[in-house]
Scaffold this motif. Structure first.
Motif, mmCIF file in Angstrom:
data_model
loop_
_atom_site.group_PDB
_atom_site.id
_atom_site.type_symbol
_atom_site.label_atom_id
_atom_site.label_comp_id
_atom_site.label_asym_id
_atom_site.label_seq_id
_atom_site.Cartn_x
_atom_site.Cartn_y
_atom_site.Cartn_z
ATOM 1 N N PRO A 1 1.190 79.903 53.870
ATOM 2 C CA PRO A 1 1.282 78.451 54.058
ATOM 3 C C PRO A 1 1.832 77.728 52.819
ATOM 4 N N LEU A 2 1.564 78.263 51.630
ATOM 5 C CA LEU A 2 2.109 77.640 50.424
ATOM 6 C C LEU A 2 3.628 77.750 50.402
ATOM 7 N N TRP A 3 4.156 78.872 50.853
ATOM 8 C CA TRP A 3 5.607 79.047 50.947
ATOM 9 C C TRP A 3 6.190 77.991 51.892
ATOM 10 N N THR B 1 13.367 73.608 38.401
ATOM 11 C CA THR B 1 12.676 74.673 39.117
ATOM 12 C C THR B 1 11.188 74.371 39.100
ATOM 13 N N TYR B 2 10.600 74.389 40.288
ATOM 14 C CA TYR B 2 9.157 74.204 40.415
ATOM 15 C C TYR B 2 8.605 75.471 41.033
ATOM 16 N N THR B 3 7.618 76.059 40.376
ATOM 17 C CA THR B 3 7.043 77.316 40.828
ATOM 18 C C THR B 3 5.546 77.141 41.076
ATOM 19 N N PHE B 4 5.133 77.432 42.295
ATOM 20 C CA PHE B 4 3.711 77.470 42.630
ATOM 21 C C PHE B 4 3.205 78.889 42.414
ATOM 22 N N GLU B 5 1.984 79.012 41.931
ATOM 23 C CA GLU B 5 1.311 80.307 41.890
ATOM 24 C C GLU B 5 0.234 80.289 42.971
ATOM 25 N N ALA B 6 0.394 81.167 43.969
ATOM 26 C CA ALA B 6 -0.547 81.215 45.090
ATOM 27 C C ALA B 6 -1.876 81.818 44.648
#
Length: 159
Positions: free
Chosen positions: A133-135, A120-125
């Motif tokens: 755009p990050l999504w 699982t890789y999770t970005f924090e916007a």
């Protein structure tokens, strides 16, 4: 409140869990498996390691083929079942505007003579505007980058 965008992928790799864990956590693995995907640049090398890469808290710089870089910190190393890290200080022209940081979490379990991986890789916007755009980057590009990495690790990717 932080806006998080997560991608989870699964793979079943041939080999004992200890061997697979050793491969995915090796200090030199990134350039071998993160070779770029579409506009996402490949990892070329790492540098500036602050401590042994098997020690939580150690930080290194990850250099990308487009000349940008990020910092990566090992957070968890529970051999042979769990490996987690934080990515921060994005220097990529677009990502530094969209993401505060990223978190990678690898879970491994035995599957007969194979090993099943859940990554699982999770970005924090940075904010709600950046989340859109990050999504798109996460769902359309980073997902493909993760799949490519897992394919390089072993032949039996499962979605």
């Amino acid at each position: 409140m932080a806006i998080r965008i997560a991608i989870t992928r699964h793979a079943e790799l041939p080999g004992a869990i200890e061997a697979v864990f050793s491969t995915i956590t090796a200090e030199d693995i990134l350039p071998k498996v993160l070779t770029g995907y579409g506009p996402l640049p490949a990892v070329t090398h790492t540098s500036d390691l602050t401590g042994p890469w098997d020690t939580p808290g150690s930080i290194r710089t990850v250099h990308l083929a487009d000349g940008s870089r990020v910092r990566e910190q090992l957070r968890v190393r529970d051999t042979p079942t769990h490996f987690a890290y934080r990515v921060f200080d994005f220097r990529h022209a677009l990502l530094k505007r969209l993401a505060r940081e990223g978190h990678g979490d690898w879970r491994l379990r035995r599957a007969g003579t194979n090993t099943t991986i859940t990554w699982t890789y999770t970005f924090e916007a940075r904010n709600a505007v950046a989340a859109v755009p990050l999504w798109l980057i996460a769902k359309l590009l980073w997902r493909g980058g993760i799949d490519g990495c897992l394919e390089k690790l072993g032949p039996s990717l499962t979605a």
